[in-house]
Design an enzyme around this catalytic site. Sequence first.
Site, PDB file in Angstrom:
ATOM      1  N   ASN A   9      33.081  42.025  42.533  1.00 37.65           N
ATOM      2  CA  ASN A   9      32.468  41.509  41.321  1.00 37.65           C
ATOM      3  C   ASN A   9      33.070  40.133  41.080  1.00 37.65           C
ATOM      4  O   ASN A   9      34.207  40.020  40.636  1.00 37.65           O
ATOM      5  CB  ASN A   9      32.778  42.473  40.154  1.00 37.65           C
ATOM      6  CG  ASN A   9      32.319  41.921  38.819  1.00 37.65           C
ATOM      7  OD1 ASN A   9      31.579  40.938  38.770  1.00 37.65           O
ATOM      8  ND2 ASN A   9      32.756  42.557  37.741  1.00 37.65           N
ATOM      9  N   LYS A  11      32.217  38.005  38.935  1.00 37.15           N
ATOM     10  CA  LYS A  11      32.135  37.597  37.524  1.00 37.15           C
ATOM     11  C   LYS A  11      31.575  36.157  37.460  1.00 37.15           C
ATOM     12  O   LYS A  11      30.781  35.783  38.325  1.00 37.15           O
ATOM     13  CB  LYS A  11      33.492  37.744  36.843  1.00 37.15           C
ATOM     14  CG  LYS A  11      34.066  39.142  37.097  1.00 37.15           C
ATOM     15  CD  LYS A  11      35.241  39.504  36.271  1.00 37.15           C
ATOM     16  CE  LYS A  11      35.692  40.917  36.664  1.00 37.15           C
ATOM     17  NZ  LYS A  11      36.744  41.452  35.805  1.00 37.15           N
ATOM     18  N   HIS A  98      29.403  47.269  32.711  1.00 33.40           N
ATOM     19  CA  HIS A  98      30.764  46.774  32.953  1.00 33.40           C
ATOM     20  C   HIS A  98      31.444  46.555  31.605  1.00 33.40           C
ATOM     21  O   HIS A  98      30.810  46.139  30.635  1.00 33.40           O
ATOM     22  CB  HIS A  98      30.712  45.469  33.753  1.00 33.40           C
ATOM     23  CG  HIS A  98      32.070  45.022  34.190  1.00 33.40           C
ATOM     24  ND1 HIS A  98      32.921  44.349  33.346  1.00 33.40           N
ATOM     25  CD2 HIS A  98      32.735  45.190  35.352  1.00 33.40           C
ATOM     26  CE1 HIS A  98      34.058  44.105  33.982  1.00 33.40           C
ATOM     27  NE2 HIS A  98      33.972  44.608  35.199  1.00 33.40           N
ATOM     28  N   GLU A 100      33.206  44.299  30.432  1.00 35.66           N
ATOM     29  CA  GLU A 100      33.065  42.967  29.821  1.00 35.66           C
ATOM     30  C   GLU A 100      31.708  42.807  29.145  1.00 35.66           C
ATOM     31  O   GLU A 100      31.565  42.061  28.178  1.00 35.66           O
ATOM     32  CB  GLU A 100      33.328  41.879  30.880  1.00 35.66           C
ATOM     33  CG  GLU A 100      34.822  41.782  31.191  1.00 35.66           C
ATOM     34  CD  GLU A 100      35.165  41.328  32.595  1.00 35.66           C
ATOM     35  OE1 GLU A 100      34.311  40.756  33.292  1.00 35.66           O
ATOM     36  OE2 GLU A 100      36.319  41.577  33.018  1.00 35.66           O
ATOM     37  N   GLU A 168      36.729  52.401  35.645  1.00 39.01           N
ATOM     38  CA  GLU A 168      37.582  51.232  35.462  1.00 39.01           C
ATOM     39  C   GLU A 168      38.235  51.292  34.083  1.00 39.01           C
ATOM     40  O   GLU A 168      37.588  50.967  33.080  1.00 39.01           O
ATOM     41  CB  GLU A 168      36.750  49.948  35.526  1.00 39.01           C
ATOM     42  CG  GLU A 168      36.011  49.750  36.825  1.00 39.01           C
ATOM     43  CD  GLU A 168      35.582  48.298  36.976  1.00 39.01           C
ATOM     44  OE1 GLU A 168      36.098  47.643  37.876  1.00 39.01           O
ATOM     45  OE2 GLU A 168      34.761  47.822  36.185  1.00 39.01           O
ATOM     46  N   SER A 214      42.426  45.784  38.685  1.00 37.65           N
ATOM     47  CA  SER A 214      43.592  45.213  39.367  1.00 37.65           C
ATOM     48  C   SER A 214      43.821  45.782  40.769  1.00 37.65           C
ATOM     49  O   SER A 214      44.964  45.871  41.224  1.00 37.65           O
ATOM     50  CB  SER A 214      44.861  45.360  38.504  1.00 37.65           C
ATOM     51  OG  SER A 214      44.710  44.646  37.290  1.00 37.65           O
TER      52      SER A 214
HETATM   53  P1  PGA Z   1      39.875  43.075  38.490  1.00 40.60           P
HETATM   54  O1  PGA Z   1      38.393  43.337  37.915  1.00 40.60           O
HETATM   55  O2  PGA Z   1      39.883  43.590  39.900  1.00 40.60           O
HETATM   56  O3  PGA Z   1      40.044  41.585  38.406  1.00 40.60           O
HETATM   57  O4  PGA Z   1      40.804  43.823  37.619  1.00 40.60           O
HETATM   58  C1  PGA Z   1      37.721  44.523  38.219  1.00 40.60           C
HETATM   59  C2  PGA Z   1      36.368  44.542  37.538  1.00 40.60           C
HETATM   60  O5  PGA Z   1      36.238  43.954  36.461  1.00 40.60           O
HETATM   61  O6  PGA Z   1      35.416  45.138  38.042  1.00 40.60           O
END
Ligand code: PGA
Length: 257
Positions: A9, A11, A98, A100, A168, A214
Site C-alpha cells: 500500500n 498510500k 483502511h 486511514e 491491521e 509496521s
Molecule cells: P505500515 O502501513 O506498514 O507503514 O505500518 C500498513 C498499512 O497502512 O496498510
Amino acid sequence: MKRKYLLANWKMNLDRSAVDAYSEKFLNVLSSVDLEGVQLGIAPTSLWIERLKSKLGQDSSVWTGAQDVSSQSSGAYTGEVSAAMLASAGTDFVLVGHSERRQWHGESSVECADKLERAFENGLRPVYCIGEKLDEREHASGVVSEQLHAVASALTGYSERTFIIAYEPVWAIGTGLVPTNAEIESLHKIVRSELTSMLGSERSAAVPILYGGSANAANACELLKIPNVDGLLVGGASLKPDSFLEMARYAQATVSL
Ligand code: PGA
C-alpha cells in the site's frame, strides 16, 4: 496449494517519475526472486495504476490494486473513482475500509459494505481492512467481530465472491509498534472463526487473512510464520523495491510451513 500474499500500500507516495524508477528496480530484483506460491500486489495511487501495470508488463503475475473505491456506481460524486473505472484500468484488488479512510474520511463499516458490493459487482477482489484503535486494544476481538458483522451480507452474498481480510491494529500502522506474535495469532484465529460462522468452513478456509502494521523486512519472516497469517499488507516498507522483495523471499520461504 498454500499461498502467501504480500500486498503493498503505497498510500499517497511516489510521483510519476518515482513510479517509473521503482518499476525498473523492482523488475531487476524480481528476476532473482522465487515467487512459487507467493502472490505479490501493489496499490499505488489510482492515478498510476495503468502506468504501473504497463511498466510491470500486462502479463505480469504481480497484481495492481487501488487504495479505495467509491461506494457509488457512477454519477455526481466529485473526486470519487468507481469500481467500474478501476476494473477497466486493469485493477486486480482494492483496499476497502483502511483505517486511514475510516479515520480521516469518516468511513463507516456500513459504507464499507457498499464499497464491497461495488467491488464484487465489477470483478475486483476487495481487501477488507479491520483493526482496533489503541484505546480499544483490551477488547480488540469485539471490534474486529463488529467490523466483520457489519459487512456480512456483502461478504456472504454469492459463493463466488473472493476476498481478502487484512487485520491491521490501527496503533501499529506506521508507528514501528507490532503486537506480540501471540496477540496476532489470537486475533487471526478470531477472524477465522467469525468467517467460518459466516461462510462455513470450506469457504472460510479459502479467505486469506493478512496482517498489517509496521511489517518490514526485519520482522516479516517471524510474522509470516504465525498460524493463520496468510500474508502481509505493507505500507512504509513497500516503498523501497529491495525491502519489499526481501519480504517476498520470506513469504516464499514460509509458504509451506
Ligand atoms: P505500515 O502501513 O506498514 O507503514 O505500518 C500498513 C498499512 O497502512 O496498510
